[in-house]
Design a protein around this motif. Structure first.
Motif, PDB file in Angstrom:
ATOM      1  N   GLU A   1      -8.468  -1.742   0.279  1.00 35.63           N
ATOM      2  CA  GLU A   1      -7.593  -0.579   0.460  1.00 35.63           C
ATOM      3  C   GLU A   1      -6.884  -0.213  -0.841  1.00 35.63           C
ATOM      4  O   GLU A   1      -6.727   0.956  -1.176  1.00 35.63           O
ATOM      5  CB  GLU A   1      -6.565  -0.863   1.567  1.00 35.63           C
TER       6      GLU A   1
ATOM      7  N   ILE B   1       0.844  -1.204   0.000  1.00 35.35           N
ATOM      8  CA  ILE B   1       0.000   0.000   0.000  1.00 35.35           C
ATOM      9  C   ILE B   1       0.876   1.250   0.000  1.00 35.35           C
ATOM     10  O   ILE B   1       0.615   2.215  -0.731  1.00 35.35           O
ATOM     11  CB  ILE B   1      -0.962   0.017   1.207  1.00 35.35           C
TER      12      ILE B   1
ATOM     13  N   SER C   1      -9.149   1.679  -2.968  1.00 31.20           N
ATOM     14  CA  SER C   1      -9.355   3.022  -2.422  1.00 31.20           C
ATOM     15  C   SER C   1      -8.195   3.939  -2.796  1.00 31.20           C
ATOM     16  O   SER C   1      -8.397   5.085  -3.191  1.00 31.20           O
ATOM     17  CB  SER C   1      -9.495   2.932  -0.897  1.00 31.20           C
TER      18      SER C   1
END
Length: 214
Positions: A71, A43, A74
Motif C-alpha cells: 500500500e 498510510i 501504491s
C-alpha cells in the motif's frame, strides 16, 4: 541529499520506537518525521506528507507489514520501505521484496548496519542486514528440490487454490468439470511432494509461482 532525510517508524512496540528515535536523532542527516503504531495511521500520514524512507515492522495490530508495504508503494512509489523485524523466515523476506520493499533487517541489527542500510536503500540498492544475507545465502529445501514443471492449466488451478476458491467455483471459472479440478489438485500435490493444500501454497509462494493476491 541537500536536505535532511525524512524518515518514519512504524512499529507497535514503544521501546523499539524510542530506541530507534534515540539512535537516529544522533544522525545529522536524518529527520524522524513521525512514529506510528499501526499501518493505517502511517498510510493516512503518507497521503499528505513526503517520506523518503520508512522502517516498517512486519507484525502490526491492524495488518501485516507485507500488505502495508504494498500500500505504501501504491500511495508513494518513491518512498523506500525497509522491513525491520524479528521474523527470519526466508519466505517472508522474499514476499516483502516482491511487494516493493528496498530491504530487510532483523531487529538484532547494529546501529552501524542500520545506518548503512538506510543509505543503501536511498541509493537505490537492496539493503540487507548481515543476518538476513546469511539466511538468503542458505538454500532452502525447496530450492534444492527445484521448481516442478507445471502445465498452463495446473498453474491456473494453483493460483485459484491460493485464492481460496472452491472446487465448484474453479470448475465454473475454467469451464471444466469438478472432477477435472480434483485431478489437477491431486497432480499438484504429487508434483510438489506435499500432503495438503496449506503446504502446497507455502512452497509455491516460496518459489515465486503465485501472483500477488489482493
Amino acid at each position: 541529499m541537500n536536505r535532511k532525510i525524512s524518515l518514519a517508524i512504524v512499529d507497535d512496540h514503544p521501546i523499539v520506537v524510542q530506541g530507534l528515535q534515540m539512535i537516529l536523532t544522533n544522525n545529522s542527516d536524518i529527520n524522524v518525521t513521525g512514529c506510528f503504531t499501526s499501518g493505517s495511521d502511517f498510510i493516512e500520514f503518507l497521503k499528505n506528507n513526503e517520506v523518503d524512507i520508512v522502517l516498517l515492522d512486519i507484525m502490526l495490530p491492524d495488518s501485516n507489514g507485507m500488505d502495508v508495504c504494498k500500500e505504501i508503494k501504491s500511495v508513494s512509489p518513491n518512498t523506500c520501505v525497509l522491513a525491520l523485524s524479528n521474523h527470519s523466515e526466508r519466505s517472508i523476506v522474499m514476499q516483502m521484496l516482491q511487494n516493493g520493499a528496498s530491504g530487510y533487517l532483523l531487529k538484532n541489527v547494529s546501529v552501524q548496519e542500520l545506518t548503512n542500510c538506510i543509505y543503501e536503500a536511498l541509493n537505490g540498492e537492496v539493503a540487507f542486514s548481515k543476518a538476513v544475507k546469511e539466511i538468503l545465502a542458505r538454500p532452502s529445501a525447496n530450492d534444492l528440490k527445484g521448481i516442478p514443471q507445471l502445465t498452463k492449466r495446473e498453474k491456473e488451478v494453483l493460483q485459484l487454490i491460493a485464492e481460496g476458491k472452491t472446487t465448484a467455483l474453479m470448475a465454473k471459472h475454467l469451464f471444466v468439470s469438478p472432477l477435472t479440478i480434483e485431478t489437477h489438485r491431486r497432480n499438484l500435490l504429487q508434483k510438489f511432494e506435499v500432503k495438503n493444500v496449506a503446504s502446497l501454497i507455502k512452497i509455491a509462494a516460496d518459489q515465486g509461482l503465485l501472483k500477488s493476491i489482493g
